[in-house]
Design a protein around this motif. Structure first.
Motif, PDB file in Angstrom:
ATOM      1  N   UNK A 118     -13.559  26.902  -3.228  1.00 24.79           N
ATOM      2  CA  UNK A 118     -12.848  26.150  -4.269  1.00 24.79           C
ATOM      3  C   UNK A 118     -13.381  24.726  -4.299  1.00 24.79           C
ATOM      4  N   UNK A 119     -13.037  24.027  -5.366  1.00 27.11           N
ATOM      5  CA  UNK A 119     -13.492  22.655  -5.573  1.00 27.11           C
ATOM      6  C   UNK A 119     -12.282  21.736  -5.649  1.00 27.11           C
ATOM      7  N   UNK A 120     -12.294  20.669  -4.867  1.00 28.35           N
ATOM      8  CA  UNK A 120     -11.251  19.650  -4.908  1.00 28.35           C
ATOM      9  C   UNK A 120     -11.885  18.348  -5.382  1.00 28.35           C
ATOM     10  N   UNK A 121     -11.552  17.972  -6.610  1.00 29.78           N
ATOM     11  CA  UNK A 121     -12.140  16.778  -7.235  1.00 29.78           C
ATOM     12  C   UNK A 121     -11.155  15.619  -7.150  1.00 29.78           C
ATOM     13  N   UNK A 122     -11.650  14.446  -6.715  1.00 27.00           N
ATOM     14  CA  UNK A 122     -10.810  13.271  -6.514  1.00 27.00           C
ATOM     15  C   UNK A 122     -11.082  12.219  -7.588  1.00 27.00           C
ATOM     16  N   UNK A 123     -10.183  12.049  -8.578  1.00 27.63           N
ATOM     17  CA  UNK A 123     -10.289  10.908  -9.495  1.00 27.63           C
ATOM     18  C   UNK A 123      -9.719   9.622  -8.895  1.00 27.63           C
ATOM     19  N   UNK A 124      -8.961   9.741  -7.791  1.00 22.75           N
ATOM     20  CA  UNK A 124      -8.544   8.585  -7.000  1.00 22.75           C
ATOM     21  C   UNK A 124      -9.124   8.756  -5.610  1.00 22.75           C
ATOM     22  N   UNK A 125      -9.923   7.769  -5.193  1.00 24.38           N
ATOM     23  CA  UNK A 125     -10.584   7.894  -3.898  1.00 24.38           C
ATOM     24  C   UNK A 125      -9.952   7.016  -2.820  1.00 24.38           C
ATOM     25  N   UNK A 126      -9.224   5.961  -3.224  1.00 28.53           N
ATOM     26  CA  UNK A 126      -8.509   5.141  -2.245  1.00 28.53           C
ATOM     27  C   UNK A 126      -7.286   4.510  -2.890  1.00 28.53           C
ATOM     28  N   UNK A 127      -6.136   4.566  -2.161  1.00 29.07           N
ATOM     29  CA  UNK A 127      -5.959   5.324  -0.936  1.00 29.07           C
ATOM     30  C   UNK A 127      -6.079   6.828  -1.177  1.00 29.07           C
ATOM     31  N   UNK A 128      -6.555   7.556  -0.167  1.00 26.92           N
ATOM     32  CA  UNK A 128      -6.650   9.014  -0.302  1.00 26.92           C
ATOM     33  C   UNK A 128      -5.252   9.545  -0.585  1.00 26.92           C
ATOM     34  N   UNK A 129      -5.068  10.273  -1.679  1.00 27.79           N
ATOM     35  CA  UNK A 129      -3.716  10.736  -2.032  1.00 27.79           C
ATOM     36  C   UNK A 129      -3.090  11.551  -0.902  1.00 27.79           C
ATOM     37  N   UNK A 130      -1.902  11.192  -0.454  1.00 28.80           N
ATOM     38  CA  UNK A 130      -1.279  11.899   0.683  1.00 28.80           C
ATOM     39  C   UNK A 130      -1.153  13.395   0.462  1.00 28.80           C
ATOM     40  N   UNK A 131      -0.924  13.805  -0.799  1.00 30.68           N
ATOM     41  CA  UNK A 131      -0.738  15.231  -1.065  1.00 30.68           C
ATOM     42  C   UNK A 131      -2.043  16.014  -0.974  1.00 30.68           C
ATOM     43  N   UNK A 132      -3.182  15.293  -0.874  1.00 31.72           N
ATOM     44  CA  UNK A 132      -4.463  15.980  -0.696  1.00 31.72           C
ATOM     45  C   UNK A 132      -4.719  16.361   0.746  1.00 31.72           C
ATOM     46  N   UNK A 133      -4.095  15.661   1.672  1.00 31.16           N
ATOM     47  CA  UNK A 133      -4.425  15.847   3.086  1.00 31.16           C
ATOM     48  C   UNK A 133      -4.115  17.252   3.600  1.00 31.16           C
ATOM     49  N   UNK A 134      -2.958  17.851   3.268  1.00 34.94           N
ATOM     50  CA  UNK A 134      -2.727  19.229   3.724  1.00 34.94           C
ATOM     51  C   UNK A 134      -3.762  20.213   3.178  1.00 34.94           C
TER      52      UNK A 134
ATOM     53  N   UNK B 287       0.812  -1.206   0.000  1.00 36.60           N
ATOM     54  CA  UNK B 287       0.000   0.000   0.000  1.00 36.60           C
ATOM     55  C   UNK B 287       0.852   1.265   0.000  1.00 36.60           C
ATOM     56  N   UNK B 288       2.037   1.194   0.606  1.00 33.66           N
ATOM     57  CA  UNK B 288       2.929   2.361   0.623  1.00 33.66           C
ATOM     58  C   UNK B 288       3.335   2.756  -0.791  1.00 33.66           C
ATOM     59  N   UNK B 289       3.624   1.752  -1.634  1.00 30.51           N
ATOM     60  CA  UNK B 289       3.968   2.039  -3.019  1.00 30.51           C
ATOM     61  C   UNK B 289       2.791   2.573  -3.802  1.00 30.51           C
ATOM     62  N   UNK B 290       1.596   2.059  -3.522  1.00 24.98           N
ATOM     63  CA  UNK B 290       0.388   2.558  -4.187  1.00 24.98           C
ATOM     64  C   UNK B 290       0.165   4.024  -3.817  1.00 24.98           C
ATOM     65  N   UNK B 291       0.357   4.354  -2.526  1.00 25.56           N
ATOM     66  CA  UNK B 291       0.199   5.748  -2.097  1.00 25.56           C
ATOM     67  C   UNK B 291       1.232   6.653  -2.755  1.00 25.56           C
ATOM     68  N   UNK B 292       2.442   6.168  -2.895  1.00 24.66           N
ATOM     69  CA  UNK B 292       3.486   6.971  -3.525  1.00 24.66           C
ATOM     70  C   UNK B 292       3.149   7.280  -4.976  1.00 24.66           C
ATOM     71  N   UNK B 293       2.461   6.364  -5.646  1.00 29.21           N
ATOM     72  CA  UNK B 293       2.078   6.553  -7.048  1.00 29.21           C
ATOM     73  C   UNK B 293       0.724   7.258  -7.198  1.00 29.21           C
ATOM     74  N   UNK B 294       0.178   7.796  -6.125  1.00 27.33           N
ATOM     75  CA  UNK B 294      -1.192   8.310  -6.124  1.00 27.33           C
ATOM     76  C   UNK B 294      -1.443   9.355  -7.207  1.00 27.33           C
ATOM     77  N   UNK B 295      -2.666   9.333  -7.697  1.00 26.53           N
ATOM     78  CA  UNK B 295      -3.152  10.333  -8.646  1.00 26.53           C
ATOM     79  C   UNK B 295      -3.724  11.494  -7.844  1.00 26.53           C
ATOM     80  N   UNK B 296      -3.118  12.660  -7.960  1.00 29.85           N
ATOM     81  CA  UNK B 296      -3.510  13.798  -7.133  1.00 29.85           C
ATOM     82  C   UNK B 296      -4.892  14.320  -7.509  1.00 29.85           C
TER      83      UNK B 296
END
Length: 579
Positions: A502-518, A457-466
């Motif tokens: 503003x609008x934040x649209x998620x084309x990847x919903x899981x795992x939640x992209x780490x860069x979205x959290x801030x 899962x760590x590798x999947x998160x690293x490859x996340x679609x923002x």
């Protein structure tokens, strides 16, 4: 006089309504292509009852000088083929809606509209030409005339469309189109109907695709060479596309006896070195969950297209909803990683479908592509896709004589071999196993193997679609959506014109992209908009420390929420008038 577009508008919203079997979808297909050919940007979306004949179905077509991608509540022009128009269409009739239909067929159904109802004898004209089946083509001629499209160009287009059905049918449809032009001229002259829209530029190179097309083409770009499914709407559209184009693209397509067979055949294909896609809907996906667990422990790649519709059980078979996120998130017994993608635009559908195959292969996990009925049946013009000449990356390796499929390494990914490519034996097992794939009831080994799988899962998160940010960077309120809500929320917020949102649209919903959290944590207020009754994505976001979703806008009628409704509900939330 009826002049369109209305003041303050630059586009036209046309809705066609008729019974199943009257060719409403054929009319949509012809009109959108003819409209694009004439230099208008076009968007269309259909809704249909779950029946073969009768009932009342509709399609919305938007024409504009700029790209448009969202469903409107507003109807400028309503063309009705039959009586018994359903409430979801009637409720959208506004004070400026012009209604065209055959008074002999519709009777007093639209008497409330007064002179905004214009008699257009579509069925009478069709019967003169040979039967009610021609009413749709008469309507195409009527609309084309009102739009100012030259009859000769429309005639050539329609006759070419029906040429493969024989000269007599092609000529009959040509006659129906000419009759529609006559009706259009009569309506324009006697009722003073005038439509004057600016045309767009550069449409010649733009594609006209549906959600089904975009998902299918993205899968093909991702190297998909095997498709399996048991037909279940709305997931069947991808199966149909692949079956119709199998020979051209070199894809094996198998319609199987049930969804258990579909998922297991897909797993077998991945094991053998293919890149397989199983396409289904919620009820079928539920049957696949045992096979999904098999993918988890066997560390086999898997791609499943889950086309959502309202449940539980059969629910509403031809309607739309975003109710299966939890199903995809928790599908399968035991614990193992997965990736869930949910495109909001056709461009994202292409990229997410292609990405699904890359990520499944790279991380040896199941990947779920979530769409819905509204998204798949939507079509519009868009630029050609980029990177079509890019070959998919393959992650399989030739095996050596001492190859061990589940070799424990410092990294969680064991090299994946396929039978027959190399000297080694490729053993996989549904039981807990040792490095060679043999059943092994060793408790310490169990921990190491389970940790190995979960570590992926760590590798999947690293490859996340923002996620995609639209709006002012310093907005205090963040509207969050996923999947098909994307373009609708963009247009709704543009309609509101607020500089604090503003609008934040998620084309990847899981795992939640780490860069979205801030981004989520810095917003003073987060409002989630979803097509379900319980706020499934909002709950997923709140699992992360520091993310709080203060408000939810939820819709789950079976119909997609239009732009104006989304704007009104968001405005109510922003002003504190809705909880």
């Amino acid at each position: 006089m009826y002049r369109f577009p209305l003041p303050g508008q630059e586009d036209l919203s046309l809705v066609l309504c008729g019974a199943a079997g009257q060719g409403v979808q054929t009319v949509e297909s012809l009109l959108v292509r003819l409209i694009k050919q004439e230099g208008f940007h076009v968007y269309a979306s259909k809704e249909a009852m779950s029946r073969v004949r009768g009932g009342s179905n509709s399609t919305e077509i938007r024409l504009a000088p700029r790209p448009v991608r969202g469903l409107l509540d507003r109807m400028d022009l309503l063309v009705c083929f039959n009586k018994g128009v359903r409430s979801n269409v009637r409720d959208r009739i506004g004070p400026h809606t012009l209604i065209l239909g055959d008074r002999e067929e519709l009777g007093e159904e639209f008497s409330f509209a007064g002179d905004r109802f214009v008699h257009a004898p579509l069925l009478a004209a069709a019967r003169e030409l040979g039967g009610p089946v021609y009413a749709g083509i008469v309507a195409v001629g009527l609309v084309a005339r009102l739009l100012g499209i030259q009859q000769e160009r429309a005639l050539a287009f329609v006759e070419a469309r029906f040429r493969d059905k024989g000269a007599s049918i092609s000529q009959a449809n040509g006659a129906a189109l000419r009759r529609g032009y006559d009706l259009g001229a009569q309506v324009a002259e006697e009722q003073g109907v005038s439509i004057s829209l600016r045309r767009g530029a550069g449409l010649e190179e733009r594609l006209l695709l549906s959600g089904n097309d975009a998902v299918s083409l993205g899968a093909l770009a991702g190297g998909c060479d095997f498709v399996t499914a048991y037909p279940m709407s709305p997931g069947t559209g991808v199966l149909q596309f692949m079956a119709q184009n199998a020979a051209e693209f070199g894809v094996a397509v198998e319609q199987v006896e049930d969804e258990l067979a579909a998922v297991n055949m897909a797993l077998g294909a991945w094991y053998a070195g293919a890149r397989a896609l199983a396409t289904t809907s919620g009820g079928g996906f539920a049957l696949m969950t045992e096979g999904i667990s098999l993918a988890g422990i066997a560390e086999l790649p898997l791609v499943v297209h889950l086309a959502q519709r309202p449940g539980p059980a059969t629910g509403m078979a031809t309607r739309t909803e975003q109710g299966d996120l939890d199903l995809a998130l928790y599908a399968g017994h035991g614990e193992f990683p997965r990736l869930i993608l949910a495109p909001g635009t056709l461009e994202e559908a292409f990229q997410c479908a292609r990405r699904a195959f890359d990520q499944a292969d790279k991380h040896q996990i199941p990947v779920f592509l979530l769409t819905d009925q509204y998204f798949l049946d939507t079509l519009y013009d868009l630029p050609p896709f980029e990177g079509l000449d890019r070959e998919p990356t393959r992650y399989v390796v030739p095996t050596e004589a001492d190859y061990r499929r589940y070799r424990l390494l410092d990294a969680p990914l064991s090299p994946r071999g396929i039978p027959g490519w190399g000297e080694g034996l490729v053993g996989v097992d549904s039981h807990e196993h040792d490095e060679a794939g043999h059943i092994k009831e060793d408790f310490a080994l169990r921990v190491r193997m389970n940790d190995k799988r979960l570590a992926k899962l760590a590798g999947v998160e690293e490859d996340s679609l923002d996620p995609v940010w639209t709006g002012p960077e310093n907005a205090s309120t963040l509207v969050v959506g996923w999947g098909s809500t994307g373009p609708i929320l963009d247009e709704a917020l543009d309609l509101l014109g607020r500089r604090d949102v503003a609008h934040l649209h998620f084309p990847q919903v899981y795992p939640v992209p780490p860069r979205a959290l801030p981004l989520l944590r810095r917003a003073k207020r987060v409002v989630a908009v979803e097509g379900n009754a319980t706020g499934q994505f909002a709950r997923l976001l709140e699992r992360h420390e520091g993310v709080s979703v203060q408000r939810r806008v939820l819709h789950y009628s079976g119909l997609q929420m239009g732009v104006e409704t989304a704007a009104a509900r968001l405005e109510a939330v922003l002003e504190g008038r809705e909880g």
